[in-house]
Design an enzyme around this catalytic site. Structure first.
Site: not given
Ligand code: BES
Ligand code: MN
Ligand code: ZN
Length: 503
Positions: A282, A357
């Site tokens: 991230k 997922r």
């Molecule tokens: N845990 C995150 C999603 C999330 C984002 C939760 C903000 C709470 C607040 C999830 O694992 C994630 O990183 N999702 C990505 C998916 C993408 C890489 C397909 C996202 O939403 O950017």
């Molecule tokens: Mn994630």
């Protein structure tokens, strides 16, 4: 906000603070009139003041001097036409905020007459909403405050223990239930709030074991070799880089008499104790707050508490928490890896940050294969995209089964935890196809992220089993003090799931 909140019987309870309600038309009901009389006209004088608008949550006070010098809180209920039970949660919270400031130790609500006249809220539901409003407002974690907290003295500021009573038998029953449901949601919030250096994967498993001991649930934790044996490859791979090893927690509620007549309901929760994104790390400040990536599992945990202590349904309920930490190391799973799941589906990893997922897939396959479920509901902080789409007002909900959707709709009405349906369609499933494996964990085209998540998960649920996926990334936490919440975790999902099992 409070040390504790306890319901007490209304009879003989001489509370120093009485609460009555007033709609925007400012008409007093019988109870109000009686109070006005006994206070020597203090109530009507307060209502006549300009600051009394009757707006929802607006408070004016009247004082009734005399033998037992009582204060009367007159709280606005808004317009009669738009009033709902849900209004009462926020109204109770507004009263609670006032009581926390004035440090009162007891409060008595008298809304019976006013609400009867409004005909909008059944007494049980109204009492429950007040209990929930106060109980949810009362939550605040002080566990991580140290010697520098508070008013320059030692430890956090002292909080009052509040007793609450309410006029009317059904109101009182509702109040007790509302407080109990809020207590379950607050258990969820306690877990959510716990930082990732403490709330590790094994800590979560310990909490589940404790919950089971406390409430009579049974608990089993799959870890290490058992994960291998059961081929829970999502958990194994996502959790590989962390020294905090992944596990799957299985909690089970069995009703008195065994509940053999019914198939179990299975609740699944994404429980990522921390989400760095993995090797697809991230960026910028995107990692802050990812201790709350366990909130799907925390909500299921809270729901199991409510199911065991409040709802006590006559059917079995199984909870599966997919617990892992998505970290980085030389052992991390990588973009380009291919995983083969126990149902035979192969997944090409394109992004290690789409990890939720992958672990949910294990739990969903397990649920379908091993638990013979009546239906499955999973909760997950799955995508940032659902926050973009729906903000913090609605969760994103996917469910193609009409009956399950109706059940969830009723649970949304009673809990006030709202969701909005998003579409499932073969076109979205096609979007997940991989050139080298069956499917990808994320399509890099950046389209419809929340739906991609649901489409991915659908490959791991048997089509004949009713299933709902709820993406709670927008609703699991609040970024400000508002309504019955303080900044921080909302416990979203605990009460929705409790009400789902209360049908
Ligand atoms: N845990 C995150 C999603 C999330 C984002 C939760 C903000 C709470 C607040 C999830 O694992 C994630 O990183 N999702 C990505 C998916 C993408 C890489 C397909 C996202 O939403 O950017
Ligand atoms: Mn994630
Ligand atoms: Zn995540």
């Amino acid at each position: 906000m409070f040390e504790s909140i306890r319901p007490v019987p209304a009879s003989g309870h001489k509370s120093p603070v009485n609460v009555i309600g007033i709609f925007k038309d400012k008409k007093l009901d019988e109870a109000g009139k009686a109070l006005d009389k006994s206070s020597g006209g203090a109530v009507s004088a307060a209502i006549a003041r300009g600051e009394c608008t009757g707006e929802s949550g607006r408070i004016v006070e009247a004082h009734a001097p005399g033998k037992n010098d009582r204060r009367i809180i007159i709280v606005g209920l808004g317009k009669r036409e738009t009033f709902t039970v849900g209004t009462l949660r926020a109204v109770a919270a507004a009263v609670g905020r006032r009581l926390a400031v004035t440090r009162d130790a007891g409060v008595h609500f008298d809304l019976e007459g006013t609400l009867k006249a409004a005909k909008k809220a059944k007494p049980g539901a109204a009492g429950r909403a007040i209990g929930e409003g106060l109980g949810l407002l009362g939550w605040k974690s002080w566990r991580f405050k140290g010697t520098a907290a508070g008013n320059g003295e030692n430890g956090p500021p002292k909080r009052t223990s509040l007793t609450v009573s309410i006029a009317g038998v059904e109101f009182a029953q509702g109040l007790a239930r509302g407080l109990a449901l809020a207590a379950s949601a607050n258990r969820c919030r306690d877990l959510s709030e716990t930082p990732p250096n403490i709330a590790t994967t094994s800590w979560i498993a310990d909490q589940a074991r404790r919950l089971a001991r406390e409430t009579g649930l049974s608990c089993r934790v799959f870890e290490g070799k058992e994960l291998e044996k059961e081929r829970l490859v999502g958990l194994i791979n996502v959790g590989k880089a962390s020294e905090n090893k992944p596990c799957m927690v299985r909690l089970e509620y069995t009703p008195k008499g065994g509940g053999k007549k019914h198939k179990p309901v299975v609740l699944v929760g994404k429980t990522m104790t921390y989400d760095t994104g993995g090797l697809s790390l991230k960026i910028n400040n995107g990692m802050v707050g990812m201790k709350r990536d366990k909130d799907g599992g925390c909500a299921v945990f809270g729901a199991m508490h409510a199911i065991a202590t409040v709802v006590k349904p006559d059917r079995p309920v199984v909870a599966l928490l997919a617990v892992a930490e998505n970290s980085i190391s030389d052992e991390a799973y990588r973009p380009d890896d291919v995983l083969t799941y126990r149902n035979g589906v192969t997944v090409e990893i394109t992004n290690t940050d789409a990890e939720g997922r992958l672990v949910l897939a294990d739990a969903l396959i397990w649920a379908c294969e091993k638990e013979n479920p009546e239906y499955i509901v999973d909760l997950a902080t799955l995508t940032g995209g659902v926050v973009t789409a729906l903000g913090s007002t609605f969760a994103g909900m996917f469910c193609e089964d009409d009956r399950l959707r109706e059940r969830l709709d009723r649970a949304m009405q009673t809990s006030g935890e709202r969701w909005w349906r998003l579409p499932m369609d073969p076109e979205y499933r096609d979007m997940m196809k991989s050139p080298i494996a069956d499917i990808l964990n994320s399509n890099p085209n950046r389209k419809a992220h929340p739906i991609q998540g649901a489409a991915f998960l659908s490959y791991f649920v048997r089509p004949e089993i009713p299933w709902a996926h709820i993406d709670i990334a927008g609703v699991h936490a609040s970024d400000s003090d508002s309504g019955c919440f303080v900044k921080g975790p909302t416990g979203w999902g605990t009460r929705l799931l409790a009400d789902l099992l209360d049908q």
